[in-house]
Design an enzyme around this catalytic site. Structure first.
Site, PDB file in Angstrom:
ATOM      1  N   THR A  21       0.822  -1.206   0.000  1.00 15.24           N
ATOM      2  CA  THR A  21       0.000   0.000   0.000  1.00 15.24           C
ATOM      3  C   THR A  21       0.856   1.255   0.000  1.00 15.24           C
ATOM      4  O   THR A  21       0.491   2.282  -0.579  1.00 15.24           O
ATOM      5  CB  THR A  21      -0.934   0.005   1.232  1.00 15.24           C
ATOM      6  OG1 THR A  21      -1.746  -1.165   1.193  1.00 15.24           O
ATOM      7  CG2 THR A  21      -1.842   1.231   1.227  1.00 15.24           C
ATOM      8  N   HIS A  31       1.548   2.277  -3.474  1.00 15.58           N
ATOM      9  CA  HIS A  31       0.430   3.005  -4.092  1.00 15.58           C
ATOM     10  C   HIS A  31       0.421   4.464  -3.628  1.00 15.58           C
ATOM     11  O   HIS A  31       0.163   5.377  -4.423  1.00 15.58           O
ATOM     12  CB  HIS A  31      -0.893   2.332  -3.744  1.00 15.58           C
ATOM     13  CG  HIS A  31      -1.068   0.962  -4.322  1.00 15.58           C
ATOM     14  ND1 HIS A  31      -1.040   0.722  -5.683  1.00 15.58           N
ATOM     15  CD2 HIS A  31      -1.262  -0.239  -3.739  1.00 15.58           C
ATOM     16  CE1 HIS A  31      -1.211  -0.569  -5.908  1.00 15.58           C
ATOM     17  NE2 HIS A  31      -1.338  -1.170  -4.744  1.00 15.58           N
ATOM     18  N   CYS A  87     -20.892   2.200   9.103  1.00 10.92           N
ATOM     19  CA  CYS A  87     -20.463   1.910  10.467  1.00 10.92           C
ATOM     20  C   CYS A  87     -21.622   1.410  11.323  1.00 10.92           C
ATOM     21  O   CYS A  87     -21.468   0.494  12.140  1.00 10.92           O
ATOM     22  CB  CYS A  87     -19.848   3.153  11.106  1.00 10.92           C
ATOM     23  SG  CYS A  87     -18.163   3.528  10.545  1.00 10.92           S
TER      24      CYS A  87
END
Length: 336
Positions: free
Chosen positions: A39, A42, A94
């Site tokens: 990541t 990226h 959430c």
């Protein structure tokens, strides 16, 4: 304090900045170890929504240095590990316990400064006690929690056959979890011989180079297909070749992060007729406690996955090589 910044896409620098101070519900963590992750590549290349300049680093362990006024569950000196995802706990997702899709999510090392620094600020609710866990292995609790998340979505059948594409840190963690889950045979594929050797050491039954003979070898081992196939490569062409290796009623886990504009071709009749299950698995979702439980007291030894431990001063050289695909195994920045 000293910190490694991605200043803008494809640019980085080591800088001296002021040590941050925690707010009421925050904890200042003295970083002891922080791991490289795909990541971060990226983020470096500008392929993730990121606010620059940013201190990357979301896989880390450390010690509590200072607590905010309202913090009650941690004290100075506690060993800790963090979930880097900061959920609002109030949005549509959430409230349905789908926090990884939080509409207001913040992420350490991506939208907030992370742990390639001597200190990092973490909300109390994202921290976990990590006593009895080695700091270096503790820095790998986050990727392990991501792998556990995918396993929770689709368990490996006891006695099942497994095919894993990618023998990097994530692919090898999938191998470890599948072994613990009771898979009967595990085959792993990669382009790096050194990674395949590690896979064999861990317990892979077959470890193959991705070459012209691969398709034949895979079909020889499981002519009826594999019950559980994992992509840990993030390469669209690999996924396209992997899915047809599923057995009837088999499960495919898309774990590797492909470029956002990627496309693959799949035969919809085969999907329907073979009763395949295609499952995406993004990041971790409340699985850090499971990861910590596996790591405590050496219950799951991740040391075999460590390639190098380096200092923060050495990071620019190694980070560039990492982004160029020239490194093997996990690289951990170790802080004294």
């Amino acid at each position: 304090m000293k910190a490694f910044f991605i200043t803008e896409p494809n640019m980085f620098a080591l800088k001296e900045i002021e040590k941050p101070a925690p707010k009421n519900d925050e904890v200042l963590v003295k970083v002891r170890a922080s791991g490289f992750c795909g990541t971060d590549i990226h983020t470096f290349k500008g392929e993730h929504p990121t606010i620059y300049p940013i201190i990357p680093g979301h896989e880390f362990s450390g010690i509590v240095e200072e607590i905010g006024a309202s913090v009650t569950t941690f004290k100075n000196g506690d060993a800790v590990i963090a979930d880097p995802n900061i959920f609002c706990e109030n949005c549509y997702y959430c409230k349905q316990n789908m926090q990884i899709h939080c509409e207001n999510i913040k992420v350490l090392g991506n939208t907030m400064n992370g742990a390639f620094a001597e200190y990092v600020i973490v909300p109390e609710r994202c921290l976990f006690h990590a006593d009895k866990i080695d700091f270096i292995c503790g820095a790998m609790a986050e990727p392990l929690a991501c792998v556990i998340n995918s396993y929770n979505k689709a368990s490996v059948p006891l006695g099942g056959s497994v095919l894993i594409y990618g023998a990097g840190t994530i692919g090898l963690m999938h191998l470890m979890i599948c072994l613990r889950a009771g898979a009967s045979t595990i085959t792993i594929v990669d382009i790096k011989p050194a990674q395949l050797e590690i896979a064999k050491t861990i317990g892979a039954n077959h470890a193959f180079m991705s070459d012209a003979n691969l398709e034949r070898k895979l079909k020889e081992i499981q002519p009826r297909g594999y019950s559980y196939v994992v992509d840990a490569s993030g390469v669209p062409e690999v996924i396209e070749k992997a899915i047809p290796h599923l057995a009837k009623s088999g499960t495919f886990i898309a774990f590797g992060a492909c470029p956002e504009e990627s496309k693959i071709s799949i035969n919809p009749f085969h999907l329907y007729y073979n009763d395949w299950k295609l499952i995406g698995s993004y990041a971790l979702e409340k699985t850090m406690p499971q990861s910590i439980a596996l790591l405590k007291d050496g219950g799951m030894d991740l040391s075999v996955l460590i390639g190098k431990t380096i200092t923060l001063d050495e990071m620019p050289k190694h980070f560039l090589e990492f982004c160029q695909g020239k490194t093997n195994n996990k690289i951990i920045v170790k802080f004294e």
